[in-house]
Scaffold this active site. Structure first.
Site, PDB file in Angstrom:
ATOM      1  N   HIS A 189       0.838  -1.205   0.000  1.00 26.41           N
ATOM      2  CA  HIS A 189       0.000   0.000   0.000  1.00 26.41           C
ATOM      3  C   HIS A 189       0.877   1.260   0.000  1.00 26.41           C
ATOM      4  O   HIS A 189       0.601   2.224  -0.729  1.00 26.41           O
ATOM      5  CB  HIS A 189      -0.917   0.020   1.240  1.00 26.41           C
ATOM      6  CG  HIS A 189      -1.936  -1.080   1.257  1.00 26.41           C
ATOM      7  ND1 HIS A 189      -2.026  -2.003   2.277  1.00 26.41           N
ATOM      8  CD2 HIS A 189      -2.914  -1.401   0.386  1.00 26.41           C
ATOM      9  CE1 HIS A 189      -3.019  -2.841   2.024  1.00 26.41           C
ATOM     10  NE2 HIS A 189      -3.574  -2.505   0.883  1.00 26.41           N
TER      11      HIS A 189
ATOM     12  N   LYS B 240     -15.503  -8.322   4.737  1.00 22.51           N
ATOM     13  CA  LYS B 240     -14.676  -9.175   5.601  1.00 22.51           C
ATOM     14  C   LYS B 240     -14.706  -8.653   7.031  1.00 22.51           C
ATOM     15  O   LYS B 240     -14.885  -7.457   7.256  1.00 22.51           O
ATOM     16  CB  LYS B 240     -13.229  -9.178   5.100  1.00 22.51           C
ATOM     17  CG  LYS B 240     -13.100  -9.446   3.623  1.00 22.51           C
ATOM     18  CD  LYS B 240     -11.772  -8.900   3.092  1.00 22.51           C
ATOM     19  CE  LYS B 240     -11.847  -8.578   1.618  1.00 22.51           C
ATOM     20  NZ  LYS B 240     -10.769  -7.738   1.146  1.00 22.51           N
TER      21      LYS B 240
ATOM     22  N   ARG C  37      -1.833  -6.445  -8.660  1.00 24.50           N
ATOM     23  CA  ARG C  37      -0.650  -7.252  -8.392  1.00 24.50           C
ATOM     24  C   ARG C  37      -0.488  -8.400  -9.367  1.00 24.50           C
ATOM     25  O   ARG C  37       0.606  -8.745  -9.765  1.00 24.50           O
ATOM     26  CB  ARG C  37      -0.715  -7.827  -6.973  1.00 24.50           C
ATOM     27  CG  ARG C  37      -0.583  -6.781  -5.889  1.00 24.50           C
ATOM     28  CD  ARG C  37      -1.050  -7.324  -4.573  1.00 24.50           C
ATOM     29  NE  ARG C  37      -2.445  -7.736  -4.687  1.00 24.50           N
ATOM     30  CZ  ARG C  37      -3.193  -8.107  -3.668  1.00 24.50           C
ATOM     31  NH1 ARG C  37      -2.688  -8.178  -2.468  1.00 24.50           N
ATOM     32  NH2 ARG C  37      -4.448  -8.446  -3.851  1.00 24.50           N
TER      33      ARG C  37
ATOM     34  N   SER D 246      -2.782  -7.781   2.640  1.00 27.55           N
ATOM     35  CA  SER D 246      -3.059  -7.642   4.075  1.00 27.55           C
ATOM     36  C   SER D 246      -3.415  -9.000   4.667  1.00 27.55           C
ATOM     37  O   SER D 246      -3.012  -9.330   5.781  1.00 27.55           O
ATOM     38  CB  SER D 246      -4.227  -6.682   4.305  1.00 27.55           C
ATOM     39  OG  SER D 246      -3.888  -5.399   3.869  1.00 27.55           O
TER      40      SER D 246
END
Ligand code: PNS
Length: 159
Positions: free
Chosen positions: A18, A42, A91, A129
Site C-alpha cells: 500500500h 470481511k 498485483r 493484508s
C-alpha cells in the site's frame, strides 16, 4: 491544476505494498485521499480507527496525503471529495477480474470517474493484508513487509 485521487481499501492493516502505491500515486496527483472502508464484507482485525491511525503514522506529515474513512459507495465519496481518479494496485492476473468489475461499476455510477491501476514494485507483488495477518497470527516474521508501527500493532494483537 489540482489533480485529486482517492485510493480506497480496507487497509487491514496497511502493508508496504500500500505504501508503494501511495508513493507511486504522488508522481501524478496533487492530492491523494486514502479512503479507508468503514464497512467491508470481511471481518477486520483492526478497527476503523486503528486502520486510520496506522496509515497516518505511515504517511507522516506529507500534506499531499489525507487519510479518511468512508462508508457507502466509493463513487459517491470520490465525487464528494472532488476526485476524478480512483487509484488501485494491480498485483497479479488474479486481481484483474474483480478490479475490472469494480472499475466498470464505478464508471456506471459516475461516468466521470477514471480508475487508474498501478503496478507495485516487483518484490511486493505477492503481498496482501490477508497474508500478512495470517503469517503474523502464526508467529511468522513480517518485519520487512510492513511499516514498523504496523509491526508493533500486529505484535500487540498476536503477542
Ligand atoms: O482492500 P479491498 O478489500 O480491496 O477494498 C475494496 C473496497 C473497499 C475498495 C471496495 O469494496 C469498495 O469500494 N467498497 C465500497 C462500496 C462500493 O462502492 N461498491 C461498489 C463498487 S464495486
Amino acid at each position: 491544476m489540482n489533480r485529486i485521487a482517492v485510493y480506497p481499501g480496507a487497509f487491514d492493516p496497511a502493508t508496504k505494498g500500500h505504501e508503494d502505491i501511495i508513493n507511486r500515486s504522488l508522481h501524478f496527483v496533487d492530492r491523494l485521499i486514502v479512503a479507508v472502508a468503514e464497512n467491508t464484507t470481511k471481518t477486520s482485525l483492526f478497527s476503523l480507527q486503528e486502520r486510520i491511525e496506522l496509515l497516518n503514522e505511515i504517511v507522516g506529515d506529507d500534506d499531499r496525503v489525507e487519510i479518511r474513512p468512508f462508508h457507502g459507495l466509493l463513487a459517491d465519496f470520490a465525487h464528494e471529495m472532488g476526485a476524478a481518479i480512483v487509484v488501485r494496485g494491480l498485483r497479479a492476473v488474479s486481481d484483474f477480474e474483480y478490479e475490472f468489475q469494480m472499475a466498470l461499476m464505478n464508471r456506471k455510477l459516475r461516468d466521470d470517474l477514471e480508475t487508474v491501476f498501478l503496478v507495485p514494485a516487483r518484490h511486493l507483488t505477492f503481498l496482501s493484508s490477508s497474508i500478512v495477518r495470517e503469517v503474523a497470527s502464526l508467529g511468522g516474521d513480517v518485519a520487512d513487509l510492513v511499516h514498523p508501527t504496523v509491526l508493533r500493532a500486529l505484535e500487540g494483537k498476536f503477542g
